[in-house]
Design a protein around this motif. Structure first.
Motif, PDB file in Angstrom:
ATOM      1  N   PRO A 113       0.830  -1.214   0.000  1.00  0.00           N
ATOM      2  CA  PRO A 113       0.000   0.000   0.000  1.00  0.00           C
ATOM      3  C   PRO A 113       0.860   1.259   0.000  1.00  0.00           C
ATOM      4  O   PRO A 113       1.958   1.293   0.554  1.00  0.00           O
ATOM      5  CB  PRO A 113      -0.794  -0.128   1.305  1.00  0.00           C
ATOM      6  CG  PRO A 113       0.065  -0.967   2.182  1.00  0.00           C
ATOM      7  CD  PRO A 113       0.760  -1.943   1.276  1.00  0.00           C
ATOM      8  N   THR A 114       0.364   2.296  -0.641  1.00  0.00           N
ATOM      9  CA  THR A 114       1.052   3.590  -0.656  1.00  0.00           C
ATOM     10  C   THR A 114       0.636   4.403   0.570  1.00  0.00           C
ATOM     11  O   THR A 114      -0.303   4.046   1.290  1.00  0.00           O
ATOM     12  CB  THR A 114       0.692   4.357  -1.925  1.00  0.00           C
ATOM     13  OG1 THR A 114      -0.716   4.652  -1.914  1.00  0.00           O
ATOM     14  CG2 THR A 114       1.002   3.528  -3.169  1.00  0.00           C
ATOM     15  N   LYS A 115       1.335   5.517   0.799  1.00  0.00           N
ATOM     16  CA  LYS A 115       1.002   6.370   1.940  1.00  0.00           C
ATOM     17  C   LYS A 115      -0.400   6.955   1.798  1.00  0.00           C
ATOM     18  O   LYS A 115      -1.142   7.082   2.783  1.00  0.00           O
ATOM     19  CB  LYS A 115       2.030   7.486   2.071  1.00  0.00           C
ATOM     20  CG  LYS A 115       3.412   6.990   2.482  1.00  0.00           C
ATOM     21  CD  LYS A 115       4.374   8.170   2.674  1.00  0.00           C
ATOM     22  CE  LYS A 115       5.744   7.692   3.131  1.00  0.00           C
ATOM     23  NZ  LYS A 115       6.687   8.819   3.342  1.00  0.00           N
ATOM     24  N   ALA A 116      -0.748   7.295   0.555  1.00  0.00           N
ATOM     25  CA  ALA A 116      -2.096   7.829   0.347  1.00  0.00           C
ATOM     26  C   ALA A 116      -3.162   6.794   0.663  1.00  0.00           C
ATOM     27  O   ALA A 116      -4.212   7.098   1.248  1.00  0.00           O
ATOM     28  CB  ALA A 116      -2.244   8.319  -1.093  1.00  0.00           C
ATOM     29  N   GLN A 117      -2.889   5.528   0.275  1.00  0.00           N
ATOM     30  CA  GLN A 117      -3.848   4.467   0.563  1.00  0.00           C
ATOM     31  C   GLN A 117      -3.924   4.163   2.052  1.00  0.00           C
ATOM     32  O   GLN A 117      -4.970   3.786   2.562  1.00  0.00           O
ATOM     33  CB  GLN A 117      -3.474   3.206  -0.222  1.00  0.00           C
ATOM     34  CG  GLN A 117      -3.672   3.366  -1.725  1.00  0.00           C
ATOM     35  CD  GLN A 117      -3.105   2.195  -2.498  1.00  0.00           C
ATOM     36  OE1 GLN A 117      -2.183   1.522  -2.038  1.00  0.00           O
ATOM     37  NE2 GLN A 117      -3.653   1.958  -3.687  1.00  0.00           N
ATOM     38  N   LEU A 118      -2.812   4.333   2.749  1.00  0.00           N
ATOM     39  CA  LEU A 118      -2.820   4.108   4.189  1.00  0.00           C
ATOM     40  C   LEU A 118      -3.633   5.172   4.923  1.00  0.00           C
ATOM     41  O   LEU A 118      -4.144   4.918   6.014  1.00  0.00           O
ATOM     42  CB  LEU A 118      -1.392   4.091   4.732  1.00  0.00           C
ATOM     43  CG  LEU A 118      -0.545   2.864   4.361  1.00  0.00           C
ATOM     44  CD1 LEU A 118       0.892   3.055   4.853  1.00  0.00           C
ATOM     45  CD2 LEU A 118      -1.134   1.609   4.975  1.00  0.00           C
ATOM     46  N   GLY A 119      -3.769   6.357   4.329  1.00  0.00           N
ATOM     47  CA  GLY A 119      -4.563   7.401   4.958  1.00  0.00           C
ATOM     48  C   GLY A 119      -4.032   7.788   6.325  1.00  0.00           C
ATOM     49  O   GLY A 119      -4.781   7.823   7.306  1.00  0.00           O
ATOM     50  N   GLU A 120      -2.743   8.098   6.398  1.00  0.00           N
ATOM     51  CA  GLU A 120      -2.126   8.373   7.699  1.00  0.00           C
ATOM     52  C   GLU A 120      -2.713   9.607   8.374  1.00  0.00           C
ATOM     53  O   GLU A 120      -2.692   9.726   9.600  1.00  0.00           O
ATOM     54  CB  GLU A 120      -0.617   8.542   7.511  1.00  0.00           C
ATOM     55  CG  GLU A 120       0.076   7.265   7.035  1.00  0.00           C
ATOM     56  CD  GLU A 120       1.568   7.478   6.825  1.00  0.00           C
ATOM     57  OE1 GLU A 120       1.998   8.648   6.879  1.00  0.00           O
ATOM     58  OE2 GLU A 120       2.289   6.484   6.628  1.00  0.00           O
ATOM     59  N   GLN A 121      -3.243  10.550   7.580  1.00  0.00           N
ATOM     60  CA  GLN A 121      -3.782  11.779   8.151  1.00  0.00           C
ATOM     61  C   GLN A 121      -5.273  11.663   8.470  1.00  0.00           C
ATOM     62  O   GLN A 121      -5.858  12.603   9.003  1.00  0.00           O
ATOM     63  CB  GLN A 121      -3.546  12.952   7.182  1.00  0.00           C
ATOM     64  CG  GLN A 121      -2.090  13.155   6.790  1.00  0.00           C
ATOM     65  CD  GLN A 121      -1.202  13.421   8.003  1.00  0.00           C
ATOM     66  OE1 GLN A 121      -1.623  14.096   8.950  1.00  0.00           O
ATOM     67  NE2 GLN A 121       0.021  12.890   7.951  1.00  0.00           N
ATOM     68  N   ALA A 122      -5.875  10.533   8.146  1.00  0.00           N
ATOM     69  CA  ALA A 122      -7.312  10.387   8.389  1.00  0.00           C
ATOM     70  C   ALA A 122      -7.575  10.272   9.886  1.00  0.00           C
ATOM     71  O   ALA A 122      -6.838   9.598  10.621  1.00  0.00           O
ATOM     72  CB  ALA A 122      -7.853   9.147   7.668  1.00  0.00           C
TER      73      ALA A 122
END
Length: 214
Positions: A113-122
């Motif tokens: 998974p990419t960082k965007a897919q991980l949604g770290e800021q969600a």
């Protein structure tokens, strides 16, 4: 037989004729009553025999069907035990609200998974702390469904903290699509076999894919 009667010889003869006729009528009535009783008893015995025969036929028919079903189930289990199946992997990243599918694949490596897919800021509206976990699914085609093994990982962990395996099959019914799910094993151990079940959990759980170091 002698009759004692007063009167003329003609009266005596008439009385004898009347007695003889009465005896004959009484014998006829008794014989007719016996005939009706015999017919009633015969009809009762015939109906009883027919009922017993019908019950025996029904019991034999049901027992025959049960035996046939058991033979078919045993034959299917023996055949499926020797089946060789190919496996495929699928990675899904999940938390309470996040589910990612179709992750990009790196050349020569597993999907990542990419960082965007991980949604770290969600984060939720309440600003509460978010714990991210992900599950790796291993799917094995089986009959008209599939056997799915899930590896639950915590963020940054190399070993899954929980593993589970189940059989899944979807069918189209009149009210829509229905999914059948049967739990097979947990953390590498087959679940207890239900007493009233035609599904052999031990045979199906042989197709579960457990983590190498789990």
């Amino acid at each position: 037989m002698n009759y004692v009667a007063s009167g003329t010889p003609e009266n005596i003869a008439l009385a004898q004729q009347v007695n003889t006729r009465l005896r004959a009528d009484a014998s006829y009535v008794a014989a007719r009553a016996f005939l009706f009783r015999a017919l009633g008893l015969g009809a009762f015995l015939c109906l009883t025999g027919a009922g017993i025969g019908a019950a025996a036929y029904g019991w034999a028919t049901m027992n025959q069907f049960d035996t046939a079903a058991e033979k078919i189930a045993a034959a299917m289990q023996a055949a499926l035990a020797d089946v060789t199946l190919k496996t495929k992997g699928e990675v899904t990243l999940t938390d309470n609200t996040l589910k990612l599918e179709g992750l990009p694949k790196l050349a020569g490596g597993p999907p990542t998974p990419t960082k965007a897919q991980l949604g770290e800021q969600a984060s939720p509206a309440s600003k509460a702390q978010v714990n991210t976990t992900f599950t790796v699914f291993k799917q094995v085609p089986y009959l008209d469904g599939q056997i799915v093994t899930g590896w639950n990982f915590k963020d940054g962990a190399e070993q899954p903290y929980q593993q589970y395996c189940y059989f899944s099959r979807r069918s189209n019914e009149s009210k829509g699509q229905v999914e059948l799910k049967i739990d097979l094993a947990m953390d590498g151990k087959t679940l207890p076999q239900p007493q009233k079940s035609d599904v052999n959990l031990e045979i199906l759980s042989r197709n579960c894919v457990w983590h190498e170091k789990g």
